[in-house]
Write a protein that holds these residues in place. Structure first.
Motif, PDB file in Angstrom:
ATOM      1  N   GLU A  10      -6.203  -5.885   7.636  1.00  0.00           N
ATOM      2  CA  GLU A  10      -6.940  -4.833   7.652  1.00  0.00           C
ATOM      3  C   GLU A  10      -6.863  -5.041   8.791  1.00  0.00           C
ATOM      4  N   LEU A  11      -6.961  -6.034  10.228  1.00  0.00           N
ATOM      5  CA  LEU A  11      -6.896  -5.842  10.942  1.00  0.00           C
ATOM      6  C   LEU A  11      -5.482  -4.829  11.873  1.00  0.00           C
ATOM      7  N   MET A  12      -4.477  -5.071  11.326  1.00  0.00           N
ATOM      8  CA  MET A  12      -3.276  -4.950  11.157  1.00  0.00           C
ATOM      9  C   MET A  12      -2.916  -3.263  11.003  1.00  0.00           C
ATOM     10  N   LEU A  13      -4.226  -2.669  10.023  1.00  0.00           N
ATOM     11  CA  LEU A  13      -4.289  -1.299   9.491  1.00  0.00           C
ATOM     12  C   LEU A  13      -5.399  -0.640  10.703  1.00  0.00           C
ATOM     13  N   ALA A  14      -6.265  -1.286  11.011  1.00  0.00           N
ATOM     14  CA  ALA A  14      -7.027  -1.291  12.500  1.00  0.00           C
ATOM     15  C   ALA A  14      -6.594  -0.598  13.806  1.00  0.00           C
ATOM     16  N   CYS A  15      -4.655  -0.900  13.740  1.00  0.00           N
ATOM     17  CA  CYS A  15      -4.023  -1.130  14.809  1.00  0.00           C
ATOM     18  C   CYS A  15      -3.229   0.548  14.884  1.00  0.00           C
ATOM     19  N   ASP A  16      -3.163   0.609  15.677  1.00  0.00           N
ATOM     20  CA  ASP A  16      -2.138   1.767  15.530  1.00  0.00           C
ATOM     21  C   ASP A  16      -0.729   2.015  15.400  1.00  0.00           C
ATOM     22  N   LEU A  17      -0.831   1.121  15.992  1.00  0.00           N
ATOM     23  CA  LEU A  17       1.260   0.957  15.543  1.00  0.00           C
ATOM     24  C   LEU A  17       2.285  -0.385  15.411  1.00  0.00           C
ATOM     25  N   ALA A  18       2.631  -0.973  14.409  1.00  0.00           N
ATOM     26  CA  ALA A  18       2.445  -1.895  14.003  1.00  0.00           C
ATOM     27  C   ALA A  18       4.681  -2.687  14.103  1.00  0.00           C
ATOM     28  N   VAL A  19       4.674  -3.939  15.066  1.00  0.00           N
ATOM     29  CA  VAL A  19       6.119  -4.479  14.808  1.00  0.00           C
ATOM     30  C   VAL A  19       6.270  -5.680  14.199  1.00  0.00           C
ATOM     31  N   VAL A  20       6.759  -5.510  13.399  1.00  0.00           N
ATOM     32  CA  VAL A  20       7.201  -6.220  12.461  1.00  0.00           C
ATOM     33  C   VAL A  20       8.223  -7.702  12.486  1.00  0.00           C
ATOM     34  N   ALA A  21       8.190  -9.137  12.028  1.00  0.00           N
ATOM     35  CA  ALA A  21       9.023  -9.674  11.957  1.00  0.00           C
ATOM     36  C   ALA A  21       9.629  -9.524  10.381  1.00  0.00           C
ATOM     37  N   GLU A  22      10.052  -9.715   9.984  1.00  0.00           N
ATOM     38  CA  GLU A  22      11.772  -9.589   9.015  1.00  0.00           C
ATOM     39  C   GLU A  22      10.872 -10.511   7.921  1.00  0.00           C
ATOM     40  N   ASN A  23       9.990 -11.684   8.278  1.00  0.00           N
ATOM     41  CA  ASN A  23       9.981 -12.769   7.628  1.00  0.00           C
ATOM     42  C   ASN A  23       8.451 -12.250   7.103  1.00  0.00           C
ATOM     43  N   SER A  24       7.509 -11.060   7.879  1.00  0.00           N
ATOM     44  CA  SER A  24       6.736 -10.846   7.670  1.00  0.00           C
ATOM     45  C   SER A  24       6.066 -10.908   5.976  1.00  0.00           C
ATOM     46  N   ARG A  25       4.882 -10.788   5.499  1.00  0.00           N
ATOM     47  CA  ARG A  25       3.478 -11.036   4.720  1.00  0.00           C
ATOM     48  C   ARG A  25       2.545  -9.987   4.679  1.00  0.00           C
ATOM     49  N   PHE A  26       2.253  -8.763   3.630  1.00  0.00           N
ATOM     50  CA  PHE A  26       1.178  -8.289   4.008  1.00  0.00           C
ATOM     51  C   PHE A  26       0.801  -8.177   2.160  1.00  0.00           C
ATOM     52  N   GLY A  27      -0.906  -8.488   2.605  1.00  0.00           N
ATOM     53  CA  GLY A  27      -1.099  -8.263   1.423  1.00  0.00           C
ATOM     54  C   GLY A  27      -3.110  -8.633   1.392  1.00  0.00           C
ATOM     55  N   VAL A  28      -3.392  -7.477  -0.243  1.00  0.00           N
ATOM     56  CA  VAL A  28      -4.521  -8.045   0.362  1.00  0.00           C
ATOM     57  C   VAL A  28      -5.268  -9.083  -1.045  1.00  0.00           C
ATOM     58  N   PRO A  29      -5.405 -10.114  -1.147  1.00  0.00           N
ATOM     59  CA  PRO A  29      -5.718 -10.934  -2.008  1.00  0.00           C
ATOM     60  C   PRO A  29      -7.255 -11.331  -2.615  1.00  0.00           C
ATOM     61  N   GLU A  30      -7.968 -10.726  -2.389  1.00  0.00           N
ATOM     62  CA  GLU A  30      -9.584 -10.558  -1.957  1.00  0.00           C
ATOM     63  C   GLU A  30     -10.040 -10.943  -3.419  1.00  0.00           C
ATOM     64  N   VAL A  31      -9.330 -10.007  -4.462  1.00  0.00           N
ATOM     65  CA  VAL A  31      -9.655 -10.245  -5.635  1.00  0.00           C
ATOM     66  C   VAL A  31      -9.161 -10.854  -6.489  1.00  0.00           C
ATOM     67  N   LYS A  32      -8.391 -12.090  -6.479  1.00  0.00           N
ATOM     68  CA  LYS A  32      -8.110 -13.264  -6.668  1.00  0.00           C
ATOM     69  C   LYS A  32      -8.834 -14.461  -6.371  1.00  0.00           C
ATOM     70  N   ARG A  33     -10.510 -13.672  -5.194  1.00  0.00           N
ATOM     71  CA  ARG A  33     -11.127 -14.621  -4.896  1.00  0.00           C
ATOM     72  C   ARG A  33     -12.494 -14.376  -5.579  1.00  0.00           C
ATOM     73  N   SER A  34     -12.029 -13.398  -6.375  1.00  0.00           N
ATOM     74  CA  SER A  34     -13.657 -12.176  -7.025  1.00  0.00           C
ATOM     75  C   SER A  34     -14.610 -11.526  -5.660  1.00  0.00           C
ATOM     76  N   LEU A  35     -13.884 -11.792  -4.443  1.00  0.00           N
ATOM     77  CA  LEU A  35     -14.315 -10.960  -2.915  1.00  0.00           C
ATOM     78  C   LEU A  35     -13.315  -9.306  -2.606  1.00  0.00           C
ATOM     79  N   VAL A  36     -14.169  -8.683  -2.122  1.00  0.00           N
ATOM     80  CA  VAL A  36     -13.467  -7.142  -2.118  1.00  0.00           C
ATOM     81  C   VAL A  36     -13.531  -6.726  -0.594  1.00  0.00           C
ATOM     82  N   ALA A  37     -11.568  -6.003  -0.637  1.00  0.00           N
ATOM     83  CA  ALA A  37     -11.722  -6.068   0.461  1.00  0.00           C
ATOM     84  C   ALA A  37     -12.038  -4.992   1.731  1.00  0.00           C
TER      85      ALA A  37
END
Length: 254
Positions: free
Chosen positions: A108-135
Motif C-alpha cells: 500500500e505504501l508503493m501504491l501511494a507512490c506515483d512511480l515504482a522502480v523494482v528489482a526483479e526479485n521483488s514480490r508484491f501482495g496483500v496477504p491480510e485476509v490470511k490473518r483475518s485482517l483487511v487491506a
C-alpha cells in the motif's frame, strides 16, 4: 527515538529509507511518525523536487508490525493513513524503489507512490485476509482502479503474491532492474523529473491524481484553476526563454 527512518538529500532528491531490516522494515507507530515527518519535509523544502522511498537490508516493507499492533502500537496516523502517507501522499512526486518484499501495508505504501522502480526479485501482495485482517491502507479500494478488477480481486481475496514480471505486465510498476539496482534506477528517474519545472511538475501531479473524481465538464474548469498560476509564473517565462536561447533553464519555483 531510534532512527527508524533515514533521510538523505541528493541533488534535489530526498531519499527516505525505512531502516528496520531486522523485521523486513515492518512499520510501527514510531516509524509511521518518522515517515510522515519525512514526506512533510519533502513538501516544505523548496530545494527538494522529488522523493524516493525505499527500505534497508534488501526488503522494501513487510507492512504493519503485527507484534507492535498486538501491543496497541498502531502505525496509522489519524487523517493521514498507514505510515502517515497512504491517505495523504506528498504534493511532490514520490518514487518507490523496491527490493524484495512489498507486502500488505508495504504494498500500500508503493501504491501511494506515483512511480515504482523494482528489482526483479521483488514480490508484491496483500496477504491480510490470511490473518483475518483487511487491506484498509488503500489496497482494497485503490488496487481495482489500477489493474483489471478480476486480477485485483484475486490478489485481495487469495492473499497470494505476484512477482516483478507480473507486476510490470499489469502496469503496477514502471521499471524492473537487476537485484540491487532499484534505488539507482529510481534515482535516475527522479533526476529526470527534478530537472523539470517544479511548479509545472506539482500542478501536473495534482491534476493527474484528482481527475478521476471530476466529470469532463468540471475537469476543464478545475484544471485551468490549477495550471493557470503556473502558466503566469516566472518559471514559465524562463522555460520559454531557455528554449529560445538553447540553454538549460534555471528554475526559481515562482
Amino acid at each position: 527515538m531510534p532512527d527508524e527512518v533515514l533521510v538523505e538529500r541528493r541533488d534535489g532528491v530526498q531519499i527516505i529509507t525505512i531502516n528496520r531490516p531486522e523485521v523486513k522494515n515492518a512499520v510501527d507507530g514510531n516509524t509511521a511518525r518518522q515517515l510522515m515527518a519525512a514526506v512533510d519535509q519533502l513538501d516544505a523544502d523548496a530545494e527538494l523536487r522529488v522523493g524516493v522511498l525505499t527500505g534497508a537490508g534488501g526488503s522494501f516493507c513487510a507492512g504493519m508490525d503485527l507484534k507492535a499492533w498486538l501491543r496497541g502500537d498502531k502505525p496509522v496516523i489519524p487523517g493521514r493513513g498507514f505510515a502517515g502517507i497512504t491517505m495523504t501522499p506528498p504534493r511532490k512526486p514520490l518514487i518507490a524503489a523496491v527490493e524484495g518484499y512489498a507486502l500488505a501495508g508495504g504494498f500500500e505504501l508503493m501504491l501511494a507512490c506515483d512511480l515504482a522502480v523494482v528489482a526483479e526479485n521483488s514480490r508484491f501482495g496483500v496477504p491480510e485476509v490470511k490473518r483475518s485482517l483487511v487491506a484498509g491502507g488503500g489496497a482494497a479500494m485503490l488496487l481495482p482502479r489500477r489493474i483489471p478488477s478480476t486480477v485485483a480481486l484475486e490478489m485481495l481475496l487469495t492473499g497470494d503474491p505476484i512477482g516483478a514480471e507480473r507486476a510490470a505486465a499489469l502496469g503496477l510498476v514502471n521499471r524492473v532492474t537487476p537485484v540491487g539496482g532499484a534505488l539507482d534506477g529510481a534515482l535516475e528517474l527522479a533526476a529526470t523529473i527534478a530537472a523539470n519545472g517544479p511548479l509545472a511538475v506539482a500542478a501536473t501531479k495534482e491534476i493527474a491524481s484528482k481527475q478521476a473524481d471530476w466529470t469532463v465538464t468540471e475537469g476543464w474548469k478545475i484544471q485551468a484553476e490549477i495550471y493557470g498560476p503556473v502558466m503566469a509564473s516566472d518559471d514559465a517565462r524562463e522555460g520559454a526563454a531557455a528554449f529560445a536561447a538553447k540553454r538549460p533553464p534555471v528554475w526559481r519555483g515562482r
